[in-house]
Design a protein around this motif. Structure first.
Motif, PDB file in Angstrom:
ATOM      1  N   GLU A  60      -2.964  12.499 -13.830  1.00  0.00           N
ATOM      2  CA  GLU A  60      -3.885  12.532 -12.690  1.00  0.00           C
ATOM      3  C   GLU A  60      -4.693  11.243 -12.585  1.00  0.00           C
ATOM      4  O   GLU A  60      -4.947  10.745 -11.486  1.00  0.00           O
ATOM      5  N   HIS A  61      -5.056  10.684 -13.720  1.00  0.00           N
ATOM      6  CA  HIS A  61      -5.827   9.437 -13.704  1.00  0.00           C
ATOM      7  C   HIS A  61      -4.992   8.286 -13.179  1.00  0.00           C
ATOM      8  O   HIS A  61      -5.465   7.461 -12.394  1.00  0.00           O
ATOM      9  N   VAL A  62      -3.744   8.226 -13.630  1.00  0.00           N
ATOM     10  CA  VAL A  62      -2.854   7.166 -13.168  1.00  0.00           C
ATOM     11  C   VAL A  62      -2.626   7.309 -11.664  1.00  0.00           C
ATOM     12  O   VAL A  62      -2.701   6.332 -10.917  1.00  0.00           O
ATOM     13  N   ALA A  63      -2.392   8.544 -11.232  1.00  0.00           N
ATOM     14  CA  ALA A  63      -2.188   8.784  -9.800  1.00  0.00           C
ATOM     15  C   ALA A  63      -3.416   8.329  -9.014  1.00  0.00           C
ATOM     16  O   ALA A  63      -3.293   7.662  -7.982  1.00  0.00           O
ATOM     17  N   LEU A 117       4.346  11.720  -9.905  1.00  0.00           N
ATOM     18  CA  LEU A 117       4.353  11.042 -11.202  1.00  0.00           C
ATOM     19  C   LEU A 117       4.934  11.940 -12.274  1.00  0.00           C
ATOM     20  O   LEU A 117       5.644  11.470 -13.172  1.00  0.00           O
ATOM     21  N   ALA A 176       0.838  -1.203   0.000  1.00  0.00           N
ATOM     22  CA  ALA A 176       0.000   0.000   0.000  1.00  0.00           C
ATOM     23  C   ALA A 176       0.871   1.250   0.000  1.00  0.00           C
ATOM     24  O   ALA A 176       0.625   2.197  -0.744  1.00  0.00           O
ATOM     25  N   ARG A 190      -5.522   6.062  -9.759  1.00  0.00           N
ATOM     26  CA  ARG A 190      -5.582   4.604  -9.700  1.00  0.00           C
ATOM     27  C   ARG A 190      -4.630   4.055  -8.646  1.00  0.00           C
ATOM     28  O   ARG A 190      -4.961   3.197  -7.852  1.00  0.00           O
ATOM     29  N   PHE A 191      -3.427   4.610  -8.631  1.00  0.00           N
ATOM     30  CA  PHE A 191      -2.470   4.179  -7.608  1.00  0.00           C
ATOM     31  C   PHE A 191      -2.992   4.514  -6.212  1.00  0.00           C
ATOM     32  O   PHE A 191      -2.807   3.761  -5.260  1.00  0.00           O
ATOM     33  N   ARG A 192      -3.658   5.650  -6.109  1.00  0.00           N
ATOM     34  CA  ARG A 192      -4.180   6.075  -4.807  1.00  0.00           C
ATOM     35  C   ARG A 192      -5.232   5.089  -4.299  1.00  0.00           C
ATOM     36  O   ARG A 192      -5.298   4.795  -3.102  1.00  0.00           O
ATOM     37  N   PHE A 198       2.241   1.924  -3.415  1.00  0.00           N
ATOM     38  CA  PHE A 198       1.217   2.504  -4.289  1.00  0.00           C
ATOM     39  C   PHE A 198       0.947   3.954  -3.911  1.00  0.00           C
ATOM     40  O   PHE A 198       0.722   4.805  -4.767  1.00  0.00           O
ATOM     41  N   ARG A 199       0.992   4.215  -2.621  1.00  0.00           N
ATOM     42  CA  ARG A 199       0.727   5.582  -2.144  1.00  0.00           C
ATOM     43  C   ARG A 199       1.782   6.551  -2.669  1.00  0.00           C
ATOM     44  O   ARG A 199       1.480   7.677  -3.012  1.00  0.00           O
ATOM     45  N   LEU A 221      -6.505  -2.989   0.048  1.00  0.00           N
ATOM     46  CA  LEU A 221      -5.712  -4.110  -0.450  1.00  0.00           C
ATOM     47  C   LEU A 221      -6.121  -5.404   0.232  1.00  0.00           C
ATOM     48  O   LEU A 221      -6.156  -6.469  -0.395  1.00  0.00           O
ATOM     49  N   LEU A 257      -5.251   2.002  -4.783  1.00  0.00           N
ATOM     50  CA  LEU A 257      -4.555   0.818  -4.285  1.00  0.00           C
ATOM     51  C   LEU A 257      -3.644   1.139  -3.104  1.00  0.00           C
ATOM     52  O   LEU A 257      -3.074   0.235  -2.501  1.00  0.00           O
ATOM     53  N   GLY A 258      -3.531   2.395  -2.761  1.00  0.00           N
ATOM     54  CA  GLY A 258      -2.593   2.805  -1.729  1.00  0.00           C
ATOM     55  C   GLY A 258      -3.186   2.817  -0.332  1.00  0.00           C
ATOM     56  O   GLY A 258      -2.880   3.703   0.467  1.00  0.00           O
ATOM     57  N   ASP A 259      -4.017   1.864  -0.051  1.00  0.00           N
ATOM     58  CA  ASP A 259      -4.626   1.775   1.276  1.00  0.00           C
ATOM     59  C   ASP A 259      -4.669   0.314   1.704  1.00  0.00           C
ATOM     60  O   ASP A 259      -5.186  -0.547   0.978  1.00  0.00           O
ATOM     61  N   ALA A 260      -4.149   0.035   2.879  1.00  0.00           N
ATOM     62  CA  ALA A 260      -4.007  -1.341   3.337  1.00  0.00           C
ATOM     63  C   ALA A 260      -5.358  -2.046   3.476  1.00  0.00           C
ATOM     64  O   ALA A 260      -5.485  -3.227   3.167  1.00  0.00           O
ATOM     65  N   ALA A 310     -13.670   2.587  -9.197  1.00  0.00           N
ATOM     66  CA  ALA A 310     -12.425   2.523  -9.958  1.00  0.00           C
ATOM     67  C   ALA A 310     -12.412   1.344 -10.924  1.00  0.00           C
ATOM     68  O   ALA A 310     -11.487   1.185 -11.708  1.00  0.00           O
ATOM     69  N   LEU A 349       3.240   6.388  -5.420  1.00  0.00           N
ATOM     70  CA  LEU A 349       2.947   6.663  -6.825  1.00  0.00           C
ATOM     71  C   LEU A 349       1.593   7.338  -7.014  1.00  0.00           C
ATOM     72  O   LEU A 349       1.241   7.735  -8.125  1.00  0.00           O
TER      73      LEU A 349
END
Lengths: 109, 109
Positions: free
Chosen positions: B11-14, A26, A14, B16-18, A17-18, B26, B20-23, B64, A20
């Motif tokens: 911004e869109h890619v960021a 980015l 996580a 998406r990563f955001r 990913f955070r 996940l 997934l950036g939470d435990a 998402a 990124l």
DNA sequence: TGCTTTAATCGCTTCAGGGTCATATAGTGT
DNA sequence: ACACTATATGACCCTGAAGCGATTAAAGCA
């Protein structure tokens, strides 16, 4: 059989990913990938952002092992060293495009 | 020549990563990958989390396009539908392990 | 028509982190 | 030592989002 995502690694994954998950970061890595190694001043100018801000983001990126710092004189040159970065971004980009076109198809129905 | 990361997509890619950036999120997708489709109550129990919390995260994930919702009676069953998810996680996991072992080597020197 | 169950939503508090300005630190040359 | 430049750090504000309790909404059943 291995789990898809080992629970001990959840928080670490996580966290990665955070790192990124921020458009400014980015844009930094994108610039470094496109134009190669750059120092802080160059990034500040290219991205039209505050120097403190860029420095902070570079610290986050370098702590995560995404970029590497090479000091030279009073300057600090950064470059992308994470070999997985391109793959990650390209997978996400591809997926996003797929979703957009799928949505377009649904709209057409 | 295409840029590594098109600026319109940053911004869109960021974003998406955001996602997934939470435990917690996940852990949800990890559970769905391991055990297949689950309803909200099952996830709440398995993950030992608040129902409102899980519901919110599921909304984020489904917005998402990572998971899909299938209502049945008063329940809502969710499953992972993003084909790129496994690849993303496995790349990150591999990279993290590489970094850990590289650090161990540096320590040994 | 209630009554129960399941999930979604609302209101709220709290906290992490992004942005900015000002300052400190480090290297270079005079 | 001093001045100058480049970068890092500290202090601060502010927004976004995570978590929680309470409530609402919807489906199934007596």
């Amino acid at each position: 059989m291995p789990e898809a995502l080992p629970s001990e690694m959840l928080e670490h994954v996580a966290e990665r990913f955070r790192v990124l998950g921020d458009a400014t970061r980015l844009s930094i890595v994108s610039t470094l990938l496109d134009s190669g190694e750059q120092n802080v001043g160059q990034l500040v100018e290219l991205l039209d952002a505050g120097q403190a801000n860029i420095s902070k983001h570079l610290k986050v990126l370098s702590k995560a092992g995404v970029v590497t710092r090479r000091p030279e004189g009073t300057s600090a040159y950064y470059s992308v060293t994470d070999p997985s970065l391109m793959a990650l971004c390209s997978i996400v980009c591809t997926r996003l495009r797929e979703q957009v076109s799928a949505e377009a198809r649904n709209f057409a129905i």
